[in-house]
Scaffold this active site. Structure first.
Site, PDB file in Angstrom:
ATOM      1  N   HIS A 138      12.765   9.332  -3.408  1.00 20.78           N
ATOM      2  CA  HIS A 138      11.805   8.265  -3.659  1.00 20.78           C
ATOM      3  C   HIS A 138      11.969   7.153  -2.632  1.00 20.78           C
ATOM      4  O   HIS A 138      13.080   6.786  -2.251  1.00 20.78           O
ATOM      5  CB  HIS A 138      12.000   7.703  -5.072  1.00 20.78           C
ATOM      6  CG  HIS A 138      10.774   7.057  -5.620  1.00 20.78           C
ATOM      7  ND1 HIS A 138      10.330   5.815  -5.207  1.00 20.78           N
ATOM      8  CD2 HIS A 138       9.866   7.495  -6.544  1.00 20.78           C
ATOM      9  CE1 HIS A 138       9.229   5.508  -5.866  1.00 20.78           C
ATOM     10  NE2 HIS A 138       8.915   6.512  -6.680  1.00 20.78           N
ATOM     11  N   HIS A 139      10.837   6.634  -2.181  1.00 22.12           N
ATOM     12  CA  HIS A 139      10.860   5.562  -1.170  1.00 22.12           C
ATOM     13  C   HIS A 139      11.577   4.317  -1.700  1.00 22.12           C
ATOM     14  O   HIS A 139      12.089   3.499  -0.934  1.00 22.12           O
ATOM     15  CB  HIS A 139       9.430   5.215  -0.764  1.00 22.12           C
ATOM     16  CG  HIS A 139       9.300   4.779   0.668  1.00 22.12           C
ATOM     17  ND1 HIS A 139      10.201   3.922   1.282  1.00 22.12           N
ATOM     18  CD2 HIS A 139       8.377   5.076   1.619  1.00 22.12           C
ATOM     19  CE1 HIS A 139       9.828   3.715   2.533  1.00 22.12           C
ATOM     20  NE2 HIS A 139       8.734   4.410   2.756  1.00 22.12           N
ATOM     21  N   ALA A 140      11.631   4.148  -3.013  1.00 21.13           N
ATOM     22  CA  ALA A 140      12.326   2.994  -3.583  1.00 21.13           C
ATOM     23  C   ALA A 140      13.815   3.023  -3.264  1.00 21.13           C
ATOM     24  O   ALA A 140      14.472   1.979  -3.282  1.00 21.13           O
ATOM     25  CB  ALA A 140      12.115   2.954  -5.104  1.00 21.13           C
ATOM     26  N   ASN A 316      15.218  -0.426   1.492  1.00 17.79           N
ATOM     27  CA  ASN A 316      14.168  -0.558   2.487  1.00 17.79           C
ATOM     28  C   ASN A 316      14.287  -1.903   3.195  1.00 17.79           C
ATOM     29  O   ASN A 316      14.481  -2.936   2.550  1.00 17.79           O
ATOM     30  CB  ASN A 316      12.792  -0.478   1.811  1.00 17.79           C
ATOM     31  CG  ASN A 316      12.494   0.887   1.227  1.00 17.79           C
ATOM     32  OD1 ASN A 316      11.858   1.715   1.861  1.00 17.79           O
ATOM     33  ND2 ASN A 316      12.956   1.133   0.007  1.00 17.79           N
TER      34      ASN A 316
END
Length: 486
Positions: A138-140, A316
């Site tokens: 997941h990008h999170a 991120n």
């Protein structure tokens, strides 16, 4: 790293953005050379052994009651392999296209939020005896730079060794915190966060003034999201389905294309990637008799800590710059010049803005944010206005030498990020050794033939190479570049 940590607003935003038709996971695909060790049991065993080198893969997202604050990440005591490891037979003739179609299906389903947000899929049955490992994360939990650092952490090559403090973690995990503890800490962290507001206001105002001063002195125009993005067939409301395609181009040829256009001051390899992408899109648009009212725009993710010495394994720290793809310019040299000039100014603006948007995302209210995104998706809101930009184009440097992963020889590596509402095409480039691997992810209900778009990339690169400045001197410069990189 702590066993329980609060997610930043920016990281949590990728959770809030997720809807039934917008999956916010990224893909990392490792193609491995034939080996007796390339079995499902070996994959589970070796990757489980290395989980301490991959911190995000031990973290589960735990929401705060009543959405009082952003969720927390809790380190799990153990990982259940049956929830994370999956096995597939590529089928068909075992070609790369068969693998790409399987990857599209793997990408079309969301991750299970009741466990750490990742999956590994072993894809067997390729005709040449190779296997592929498809990672969904997941990008999170990680952006492209963090994923690159995690990949380095499981590579068997001395030159990618990381510092001991970064390579692993020594705690065994904890039980999930109680609701009462989550509420108390959410209220405490929220109160502390308010103290940052005056400083953030002042910093943002200063950065915006710097951007306005810079824009007034520019010798070119940087496009504005939404206002300058033309409508295309692949910009619209997403469905859950995804299709995937790849194309590989020689790194030396991209460098030679840069040397062939040495008259363009400050031309970078990333500009060449954008130029090749532009040429491929122009061919695809012509093939489909599409004639947008102006140039397509690209959203280009940029790591804000790309030059940091210390690798980052989680989270991120990325911004987006918006630039033209100059698809409305017929002359190859003029098109590349427009891309390079606009991108240079977009980078300068992005540097002046810094992490402003990331900092403000900390104050985004979780429940209203997520509810607004779901309502927009359910109402198919992307059909009512132009997209912010037309396509995502990302370029992440990968390994420059031949490596192994958990003892298996890495033949190739591909990567691609998610699609967002209104933007049905993502093109991500990861380099490996002497080649540039382009991965294209699309929503087939918007762009039904992503493999046709991928097929136009070699001709687009050839067009950049077919330039009057591709002289002996330019080729010598490219050769010197290759030698220096080696």
């Amino acid at each position: 790293m702590a066993s329980i940590t609060r997610m930043s607003g920016f990281d949590a935003g990728f959770l809030y953005m997720e809807t039934p038709s917008m999956h916010m996971h990224t893909l990392k695909i490792a193609v491995l050379e034939p080996s007796t060790d390339n079995t499902f049991d070996t994959l589970v065993e070796k990757m489980t052994e290395r989980l301490r080198l991959l911190p995000p893969m031990r973290r589960r997202v735990v929401p705060v009651p009543f959405a009082l604050h952003h969720p927390v990440l809790v380190t799990q005591r153990r990982i259940d392999p049956e929830r994370h490891f999956f096995r597939h037979d590529v089928g068909g003739a075992g070609t790369m296209r068969d693998l790409e179609q399987l990857i599209g299906r793997i990408c079309s389903t969301p991750l299970d939020r009741s466990v750490p947000l990742w999956e590994l899929h072993l894809c067997e049955g390729l005709a040449d005896g190779k296997v592929a490992i498809v990672g969904k994360i997941h990008h999170a939990l990680a952006d492209g730079l963090a994923a690159n650092a995690m990949l380095a952490n499981v590579m068997d090559v001395s030159s990618t060794d990381l510092r001991a403090s970064v390579r692993g973690e020594d705690h065994d995990g904890v039980d999930d915190p109680s609701d009462s503890l989550l509420v108390r800490h959410a209220l405490r962290d929220g109160a502390r966060q308010l103290l940052d507001l005056p400083g953030l206001l002042a910093t943002t105002a200063r950065r915006l003034r710097a951007v306005l001063r810079y824009r007034r002195g520019m010798d070119a125009r940087v496009p504005m999201p939404v206002r300058d993005a033309p409508r295309t067939s692949f910009n619209g409301p997403l469905t859950p389905r995804r299709t995937f395609a790849t194309v590989t181009l020689p790194l030396a040829d991209l460098k030679r294309a840069r040397a062939a256009h040495a008259d363009i001051a400050g031309l970078t390899l990333n500009d060449i990637v954008l130029g090749v992408t532009s040429g491929a899109l122009r061919r695809w648009l012509e093939e489909h008799d599409e004639h947008p009212r102006g140039s397509l725009l690209a959203g280009v993710p940029v790591g804000l800590d790309a030059n940091d010495i210390e690798p980052r394994l989680m989270g991120n720290n990325v911004s987006n710059l918006f630039t033209t793809l100059a698809t409305d310019v017929d002359d190859t040299g003029a098109r590349l010049r427009a891309i390079s000039t606009t991108t240079r100014h977009a980078k300068a603006i992005n540097e002046r803005l810094g992490s402003s948007l990331m900092d403000w995302s900390q104050f985004a209210p979780p429940a209203p944010f997520a509810a607004a995104v779901r309502a927009y998706s359910r109402l198919r809101g992307a059909r009512f206005h132009p997209a912010a930009f037309n396509a995502i184009v990302s370029n992440v440097p990968g390994p420059r030498e031949r490596v192994k992963i958990a003892g298996a020889q890495l033949a190739d590596v591909f990567s691609v990020g998610p699609l967002t509402e209104g933007i049905g095409l993502n093109m991500t480039v990861w380099s490996y050794m002497d080649r540039m691997n382009f991965s294209l992810l699309a929503c087939p209900d918007l762009l039904p033939d992503v493999e046709r778009l991928a097929a136009h990339f070699p001709a687009a690169l050839a067009e950049l190479l077919d330039h009057p400045d591709d002289s002996a001197e330019a080729r010598a410069e490219s050769a010197a570049d290759d030698q220096e990189s080696a």
